[in-house]
Scaffold this motif. Structure first.
Motif, PDB file in Angstrom:
ATOM      1  N   LEU A  89       4.704   1.338  -3.290  1.00  0.00           N
ATOM      2  CA  LEU A  89       4.328   1.436  -4.696  1.00  0.00           C
ATOM      3  C   LEU A  89       3.114   2.352  -4.791  1.00  0.00           C
ATOM      4  O   LEU A  89       2.078   2.079  -4.184  1.00  0.00           O
ATOM      5  N   LEU A  90       3.244   3.447  -5.529  1.00  0.00           N
ATOM      6  CA  LEU A  90       2.154   4.405  -5.719  1.00  0.00           C
ATOM      7  C   LEU A  90       1.469   4.136  -7.042  1.00  0.00           C
ATOM      8  O   LEU A  90       2.125   4.053  -8.089  1.00  0.00           O
ATOM      9  N   VAL A  91       0.127   4.007  -6.999  1.00  0.00           N
ATOM     10  CA  VAL A  91      -0.654   3.647  -8.178  1.00  0.00           C
ATOM     11  C   VAL A  91      -1.873   4.552  -8.290  1.00  0.00           C
ATOM     12  O   VAL A  91      -2.495   4.899  -7.282  1.00  0.00           O
ATOM     13  N   SER A  92      -2.220   4.942  -9.526  1.00  0.00           N
ATOM     14  CA  SER A  92      -3.473   5.641  -9.817  1.00  0.00           C
ATOM     15  C   SER A  92      -4.366   4.695 -10.596  1.00  0.00           C
ATOM     16  O   SER A  92      -3.915   4.049 -11.544  1.00  0.00           O
TER      17      SER A  92
ATOM     18  N   GLY B  41      -2.239   2.388 -13.290  1.00  0.00           N
ATOM     19  CA  GLY B  41      -0.888   1.856 -13.150  1.00  0.00           C
ATOM     20  C   GLY B  41      -0.020   2.704 -12.257  1.00  0.00           C
ATOM     21  O   GLY B  41      -0.479   3.648 -11.599  1.00  0.00           O
ATOM     22  N   LYS B  42       1.252   2.374 -12.275  1.00  0.00           N
ATOM     23  CA  LYS B  42       2.243   3.008 -11.409  1.00  0.00           C
ATOM     24  C   LYS B  42       2.421   4.480 -11.736  1.00  0.00           C
ATOM     25  O   LYS B  42       2.376   4.880 -12.900  1.00  0.00           O
ATOM     26  N   ILE B  43       2.636   5.249 -10.685  1.00  0.00           N
ATOM     27  CA  ILE B  43       2.967   6.665 -10.839  1.00  0.00           C
ATOM     28  C   ILE B  43       4.483   6.757 -10.984  1.00  0.00           C
ATOM     29  O   ILE B  43       5.219   6.314 -10.105  1.00  0.00           O
ATOM     30  N   GLU B  44       4.929   7.294 -12.098  1.00  0.00           N
ATOM     31  CA  GLU B  44       6.363   7.418 -12.362  1.00  0.00           C
ATOM     32  C   GLU B  44       6.931   8.637 -11.625  1.00  0.00           C
ATOM     33  O   GLU B  44       6.197   9.537 -11.225  1.00  0.00           O
TER      34      GLU B  44
ATOM     35  N   ALA C 291      -0.403  10.389 -14.251  1.00  0.00           N
ATOM     36  CA  ALA C 291      -0.137   8.958 -14.422  1.00  0.00           C
ATOM     37  C   ALA C 291      -1.369   8.239 -14.954  1.00  0.00           C
ATOM     38  O   ALA C 291      -1.271   7.405 -15.861  1.00  0.00           O
TER      39      ALA C 291
ATOM     40  N   GLU D 138      -1.711   6.218 -18.368  1.00  0.00           N
ATOM     41  CA  GLU D 138      -2.048   4.791 -18.337  1.00  0.00           C
ATOM     42  C   GLU D 138      -3.311   4.490 -19.152  1.00  0.00           C
ATOM     43  O   GLU D 138      -3.371   3.472 -19.842  1.00  0.00           O
TER      44      GLU D 138
ATOM     45  N   LEU E 130       1.328  -1.093  -1.158  1.00  0.00           N
ATOM     46  CA  LEU E 130       0.704  -0.379  -2.268  1.00  0.00           C
ATOM     47  C   LEU E 130      -0.200   0.722  -1.728  1.00  0.00           C
ATOM     48  O   LEU E 130      -1.003   0.480  -0.810  1.00  0.00           O
TER      49      LEU E 130
ATOM     50  N   MET F 262      -2.934   3.090  -3.440  1.00  0.00           N
ATOM     51  CA  MET F 262      -3.641   3.281  -4.709  1.00  0.00           C
ATOM     52  C   MET F 262      -4.744   4.309  -4.551  1.00  0.00           C
ATOM     53  O   MET F 262      -5.587   4.198  -3.664  1.00  0.00           O
TER      54      MET F 262
END
Length: 136
Positions: free
Chosen positions: A2-5, A36-39, A47, A51, A86, A88
């Motif tokens: 799961l990639l998150v910024s 949040g999540k990178i689409e 992202a 967000e 994750l 991040m």
């Protein structure tokens, strides 16, 4: 994976904005850096800009985001979630338009850097505190 910024929004007094995860969400009640999540097809900066607009009703630009650090964390499976890993990225943001307000019903709090550890956070967020405190 799961990639998150995430964004460390820093106000003119040097405080950092934390958001409390709302009831009904995974890890509800814990405090975190907004983001949040990178689409698919989205950059980490894109992202985060999206967000921040969706979650806090503020606007910023790519040039106002400075990459600070990242964390790689594995969450084991629990009763309410499957295991996942994750990654991040944390960006510092000191300039935005608008006044941050919760658009998703979560609480917001401006916190002095030395007090960040006083707020319970998801395990992935905790290692980011040291880098942020060193910067500030």
């Amino acid at each position: 994976m799961l990639l998150v910024s995430a964004g460390a929004l820093i106000d003119v007094d040097g405080r950092v904005l934390l958001a409390q995860r709302p009831v009904g969400k995974l890890m509800a009640g814990l405090w975190e850096f907004p983001g949040g999540k990178i689409e698919t097809e989205e950059t980490p900066e894109g992202a985060l800009i999206r967000e921040l607009r969706e979650e806090l009703d503020i606007d910023t630009t790519h040039s106002c985001l400075a990459p600070l650090t990242f964390v790689s964390h594995h969450y084991d499976a629990t009763d309410d979630r499957d295991a996942f890993h994750l990654l991040m990225m944390l960006f510092v943001c000191r300039r935005w338009q608008g006044t941050p307000k919760s658009m998703e019903g979560s609480k917001l709090k401006w916190v002095r850097p030395q007090r960040l550890r006083d707020y319970p956070m998801p395990a992935a967020d905790t290692p980011l505190i040291s880098a942020l405190q060193d910067l500030l």
